[in-house]
Design a protein around this motif. Sequence first.
Motif, short mmCIF file in Angstrom:
data_model
loop_
_atom_site.label_atom_id
_atom_site.label_comp_id
_atom_site.label_asym_id
_atom_site.label_seq_id
_atom_site.Cartn_x
_atom_site.Cartn_y
_atom_site.Cartn_z
N PRO A 151 -16.05 -59.96 -3.77
CA PRO A 151 -15.65 -59.18 -2.60
C PRO A 151 -14.14 -58.93 -2.54
N GLY A 152 -13.78 -57.66 -2.43
CA GLY A 152 -12.37 -57.28 -2.27
C GLY A 152 -11.56 -57.32 -3.55
N ALA A 153 -12.16 -57.70 -4.64
CA ALA A 153 -11.43 -57.72 -5.93
C ALA A 153 -11.33 -56.29 -6.47
N CYS A 154 -10.71 -56.17 -7.63
CA CYS A 154 -10.54 -54.83 -8.21
C CYS A 154 -11.88 -54.19 -8.57
N SER A 155 -12.94 -54.99 -8.58
CA SER A 155 -14.29 -54.47 -8.80
C SER A 155 -14.73 -53.51 -7.69
N PHE A 156 -13.99 -53.54 -6.56
CA PHE A 156 -14.31 -52.59 -5.49
C PHE A 156 -14.20 -51.14 -5.99
N ALA A 157 -13.29 -50.90 -6.94
CA ALA A 157 -13.09 -49.52 -7.43
C ALA A 157 -14.35 -49.01 -8.15
N PRO A 158 -14.85 -49.69 -9.18
CA PRO A 158 -16.09 -49.19 -9.78
C PRO A 158 -17.28 -49.22 -8.82
N HIS A 159 -17.24 -50.14 -7.85
CA HIS A 159 -18.30 -50.18 -6.85
C HIS A 159 -18.36 -48.83 -6.10
N VAL A 160 -17.20 -48.37 -5.63
CA VAL A 160 -17.15 -47.08 -4.92
C VAL A 160 -17.59 -45.95 -5.85
#
Length: 212
Positions: free
Chosen positions: A9-18
């Motif tokens: 949660p809230g890590a840079c993985s948020f970008a590919p998530h979006v």
Amino acid sequence: MSVALYYSPGACSFAPHVILREAGVSFELRKFSTADRSNYLPEYLAVNPKGRIPALLIDGFVLTENPAVLAFLGRRFPDARLYPPPGTEPEARCLEWLAWSSNTVHVAFAQILRPERFVSSQDDYQAVQASGHQNFQRCLADIDTHLDGSDFAVKGQFTVVDPFWLVFFRWGVRQGYNMKSSYPAYTRYVESLSQRPSVVAALEAEGISLWA
Ligand SMILES: N[C@@H](CCC(=O)N[C@@H](CS)C(=O)NCC(=O)O)C(=O)O
């Protein structure tokens, strides 16, 4: 096609998530929280031996390194128009921003959060963190300056870079920086992007806010 995003949660993985949501792809979210170091559990190391988030399972293989993941997704789903046409200046700008976001902005923030990566003695952590704050805030200022004349990272088009910049904004908020007064153009951009259904849904799924 089976797609899974390994995220925290809230890590840079948020970008590919979006981006997965923007592309309209059906995917599974697999949570390995960096807050409790779940990303070093054997179950995750079997996926990504580096232990870093994100990792993307797609087309039967695992891809790591956020710029590679983002550029790949952009090109893999061309109909979503999240990545400029290959071989053009906008694509070159997109790659330029992805590289800088990863090798400069993200690394500056790591100085603050993970000083142990940079020096071995705890006595030196404070100095690394102080320089991290300086470096990270300089990057936020560079983004703000760029966004003063452009709606998106790559002029005229929402691309795979933009959700990466949402991540950095949130990290700045969480460091207690006054984002609104220090980075007004960046703040307006985040206010605008936060209306996108993909962003709303990703924030809800991760249980986070861009403002806290
Ligand atoms: N070079 C990697 C860096 C990824 C990275 O450091 N991700 C952070 C989360 S934003 C992480 O995994 N931190 C956990 C840790 O360092 O243990 C990439 O661009 O994907």
